[in-house]
Design a protein around this motif. Structure first.
Motif, PDB file in Angstrom:
ATOM      1  N   ARG A   1       1.023  -1.233  -0.050  1.00 13.28           N
ATOM      2  CA  ARG A   1       0.158   0.040  -0.190  1.00 13.28           C
ATOM      3  C   ARG A   1       0.967   1.218   0.097  1.00 13.28           C
ATOM      4  O   ARG A   1       1.569   1.655   1.074  1.00 13.28           O
ATOM      5  N   THR A   2       0.820   1.991  -1.034  1.00 17.83           N
ATOM      6  CA  THR A   2       1.694   3.220  -1.129  1.00 17.83           C
ATOM      7  C   THR A   2       1.263   4.156  -2.245  1.00 17.83           C
ATOM      8  O   THR A   2       0.267   3.718  -3.088  1.00 17.83           O
ATOM      9  N   GLU A   3       1.632   5.146  -2.230  1.00 17.15           N
ATOM     10  CA  GLU A   3       1.438   6.319  -3.150  1.00 17.15           C
ATOM     11  C   GLU A   3       2.420   7.253  -3.401  1.00 17.15           C
ATOM     12  O   GLU A   3       3.228   7.634  -2.681  1.00 17.15           O
ATOM     13  N   GLY A   4       3.002   7.228  -4.682  1.00 18.70           N
ATOM     14  CA  GLY A   4       4.274   7.956  -5.131  1.00 18.70           C
ATOM     15  C   GLY A   4       4.627   7.362  -6.453  1.00 18.70           C
ATOM     16  O   GLY A   4       4.535   6.483  -6.954  1.00 18.70           O
ATOM     17  N   PRO A   5       6.107   7.935  -6.769  1.00 16.46           N
ATOM     18  CA  PRO A   5       6.906   7.402  -7.967  1.00 16.46           C
ATOM     19  C   PRO A   5       7.083   5.931  -8.035  1.00 16.46           C
ATOM     20  O   PRO A   5       7.205   5.147  -8.923  1.00 16.46           O
ATOM     21  N   LEU A   6       7.470   5.436  -6.597  1.00 17.91           N
ATOM     22  CA  LEU A   6       7.666   3.941  -6.311  1.00 17.91           C
ATOM     23  C   LEU A   6       6.804   3.238  -6.773  1.00 17.91           C
ATOM     24  O   LEU A   6       5.797   3.174  -6.082  1.00 17.91           O
ATOM     25  N   THR A   7       7.204   2.095  -7.623  1.00 19.39           N
ATOM     26  CA  THR A   7       5.851   1.339  -7.825  1.00 19.39           C
ATOM     27  C   THR A   7       5.972   0.049  -7.057  1.00 19.39           C
ATOM     28  O   THR A   7       7.041  -0.360  -6.249  1.00 19.39           O
TER      29      THR A   7
ATOM     30  N   GLY B   1      14.362  18.053 -13.992  1.00 20.27           N
ATOM     31  CA  GLY B   1      13.715  17.856 -15.118  1.00 20.27           C
ATOM     32  C   GLY B   1      14.515  16.929 -16.029  1.00 20.27           C
ATOM     33  O   GLY B   1      13.806  16.211 -17.002  1.00 20.27           O
ATOM     34  N   LYS B   2      15.770  16.380 -15.766  1.00 22.34           N
ATOM     35  CA  LYS B   2      16.616  15.948 -16.786  1.00 22.34           C
ATOM     36  C   LYS B   2      16.435  14.450 -16.185  1.00 22.34           C
ATOM     37  O   LYS B   2      16.756  14.193 -15.233  1.00 22.34           O
ATOM     38  N   ARG B   3      16.127  13.474 -17.382  1.00 21.09           N
ATOM     39  CA  ARG B   3      16.152  12.158 -16.900  1.00 21.09           C
ATOM     40  C   ARG B   3      17.543  11.710 -16.541  1.00 21.09           C
ATOM     41  O   ARG B   3      18.563  11.858 -16.954  1.00 21.09           O
TER      42      ARG B   3
ATOM     43  N   PHE C   1      15.961  13.197  -3.102  1.00 23.21           N
ATOM     44  CA  PHE C   1      15.811  11.922  -3.662  1.00 23.21           C
ATOM     45  C   PHE C   1      15.867  12.055  -5.223  1.00 23.21           C
ATOM     46  O   PHE C   1      15.283  12.885  -5.609  1.00 23.21           O
ATOM     47  N   PRO C   2      16.385  10.923  -5.729  1.00 29.80           N
ATOM     48  CA  PRO C   2      16.143  11.122  -7.000  1.00 29.80           C
ATOM     49  C   PRO C   2      14.531  10.826  -7.828  1.00 29.80           C
ATOM     50  O   PRO C   2      13.760  10.239  -7.108  1.00 29.80           O
ATOM     51  N   CYS C   3      14.604  11.382  -8.771  1.00 31.00           N
ATOM     52  CA  CYS C   3      13.252  11.384  -9.770  1.00 31.00           C
ATOM     53  C   CYS C   3      13.262  10.241 -10.730  1.00 31.00           C
ATOM     54  O   CYS C   3      13.754  10.658 -11.684  1.00 31.00           O
ATOM     55  N   GLU C   4      12.779   9.212 -10.511  1.00 32.57           N
ATOM     56  CA  GLU C   4      13.002   8.211 -11.384  1.00 32.57           C
ATOM     57  C   GLU C   4      11.855   7.990 -12.235  1.00 32.57           C
ATOM     58  O   GLU C   4      11.861   7.475 -13.406  1.00 32.57           O
ATOM     59  N   THR C   5      10.672   8.471 -11.749  1.00 32.84           N
ATOM     60  CA  THR C   5       9.524   8.555 -12.522  1.00 32.84           C
ATOM     61  C   THR C   5       8.971   9.969 -12.772  1.00 32.84           C
ATOM     62  O   THR C   5       8.504  10.577 -11.617  1.00 32.84           O
ATOM     63  N   ALA C   6       8.783  10.356 -14.028  1.00 38.35           N
ATOM     64  CA  ALA C   6       8.467  11.891 -13.995  1.00 38.35           C
ATOM     65  C   ALA C   6       6.891  11.898 -14.094  1.00 38.35           C
ATOM     66  O   ALA C   6       6.321  11.475 -14.842  1.00 38.35           O
ATOM     67  N   LEU C   7       6.257  12.734 -12.995  1.00 41.02           N
ATOM     68  CA  LEU C   7       4.736  13.033 -13.028  1.00 41.02           C
ATOM     69  C   LEU C   7       4.362  14.135 -13.199  1.00 41.02           C
ATOM     70  O   LEU C   7       5.212  15.044 -13.350  1.00 41.02           O
ATOM     71  N   GLU C   8       3.289  14.294 -13.807  1.00 40.86           N
ATOM     72  CA  GLU C   8       2.833  15.458 -14.432  1.00 40.86           C
ATOM     73  C   GLU C   8       2.788  16.562 -13.266  1.00 40.86           C
ATOM     74  O   GLU C   8       3.208  17.865 -13.560  1.00 40.86           O
ATOM     75  N   THR C   9       2.536  16.001 -11.969  1.00 40.58           N
ATOM     76  CA  THR C   9       2.423  17.087 -10.973  1.00 40.58           C
ATOM     77  C   THR C   9       3.755  17.663 -10.654  1.00 40.58           C
ATOM     78  O   THR C   9       3.911  18.854  -9.961  1.00 40.58           O
TER      79      THR C   9
END
Length: 327
Positions: free
Chosen positions: A89-95, A165-167, A180-188
């Motif tokens: 149960r989670t919410e965020g970029p981590l799957t 914004g750079k992958r 923390f690194p942004c591994e999944t770019a979300l629209e928000t």
């Protein structure tokens, strides 16, 4: 004859008196009998005692072995306690899939043999995770409640290769200053403001940055977002230019310079200037709140200053700043 008898009595009396005055010495007497028969009996008793101890130890070892076998058969090798599913149960970029892989658990592992502390340590190595709750119900289900860090801004430092914004080079900040690194770019995430900090010395994902400049920038960001949530006054960038100053850039490209210290005092002055500008329809281009007196301000077009001399600014209502320490 009577005389000799009396003399005898006196001698006896003297003898008794001397016996009472003499010290009495006690001597210990070893009355333990020793004989071949007795020694034989003692050896037999010792053998019987040793035999009883040996039998007791053997029985205890057998009981422990039997208990281990019972536990192994009833619990550790019982398919009823085998891991069948991990619920996340989670919410965020981590799957959920990545979180499950980070646990390093495999299907069929006995739930009783799982060390939850080790599982927690593996998950906490992911810098995106803030806290974890785990629960096992011994029916094959392990439940993980993972709270992910909520970003409040991008962190940019070209010296360290952090580019918003750079992958592969993007880094986010939460409200506690943890990168923390942004591994999944979300629209928000595209709407998040940017904190530029070129003087950042090091970046350790998952570990809070203790620099006073960054702490002040996060506090300023929070205060500005409370005041200006949307529209042209929405905060877009905080640029930490020096150890004692930072520039906030708004959606209308207006720039306000703040000092790192005494933010409450500077924000009160900002509120007063913003209110006056709104009333007189001034378009502020730059404002420097770092200066104590005669605050420098520029406008996009010539402001209407009619009647400005008659305005009494309530300086007394603005809290007096504390003395600034020289760094």
């Amino acid at each position: 004859m009577p005389a000799s008898h009396g003399s005898s009595s006196k001698k006896k009396g003297v003898g008794v008196f001397r016996q009472k005055d003499c010290p009495v010495v006690a001597h210990g007497v070893d009355l333990k009998a020793d004989s071949p028969k007795i020694r034989e009996m003692e050896k037999s008793a010792a053998k019987r005692k040793g035999f009883k101890w040996a039998v007791g130890i053997i029985a205890l070892i057998g009981l422990i072995v039997l208990l281990k076998i019972t536990v192994r058969e009833a619990f550790l090798q019982n398919p009823q306690f085998a891991l069948r599913q991990i619920a996340v149960r989670t919410e965020g970029p981590l799957t959920a899939q990545k979180i499950v892989r980070a646990t390093a658990l495999t299907e069929g592992t006995n739930l009783l043999s799982i060390n939850l502390r080790e599982v927690r340590a593996r998950l906490e190595r992911l810098p995106q995770i803030q806290s974890i709750k785990m629960e096992r119900d011994y029916t094959g289900l392990l439940t993980l409640e993972v709270k992910q860090r909520q970003p409040v801004a991008w962190l940019e430092c070209t010296k360290l290769g952090l580019i918003a914004g750079k992958r592969g080079a993007a880094c986010l900040l939460d409200a506690m200053g943890v990168p923390f690194p942004c591994e999944t770019a979300l629209e928000t995430y595209e709407l998040l403001p940017l904190i530029r900090y070129e003087a950042l010395s090091q970046n350790s994902p998952g570990m809070p940055i203790r620099d006073l400049e960054l702490t002040a920038a996060l506090k300023l960001l929070d205060e500005l977002q409370k005041r200006f949530e949307q529209g042209t006054e929405e905060i877009r960038l905080i640029d930490i230019q020096t150890p004692y100053s930072m520039v906030a850039v708004f959606a209308d490209q207006s720039q306000v310079t703040f000092g790192v210290d005494d933010l409450e005092y500077q924000l009160a002055r900002l509120d007063r200037v913003r209110h006056e500008a709104h009333q007189r329809q001034w378009e502020i281009e730059t404002l420097n709140l770092l200066v104590r007196d005669n605050v420098p301000v520029t406008f996009r077009r010539a402001p209407d200053l009619a009647g400005l001399q008659d305005i009494k600014i309530p300086i007394a209502t603005i809290p007096k700043p504390t003395p600034r320490t020289v760094r």
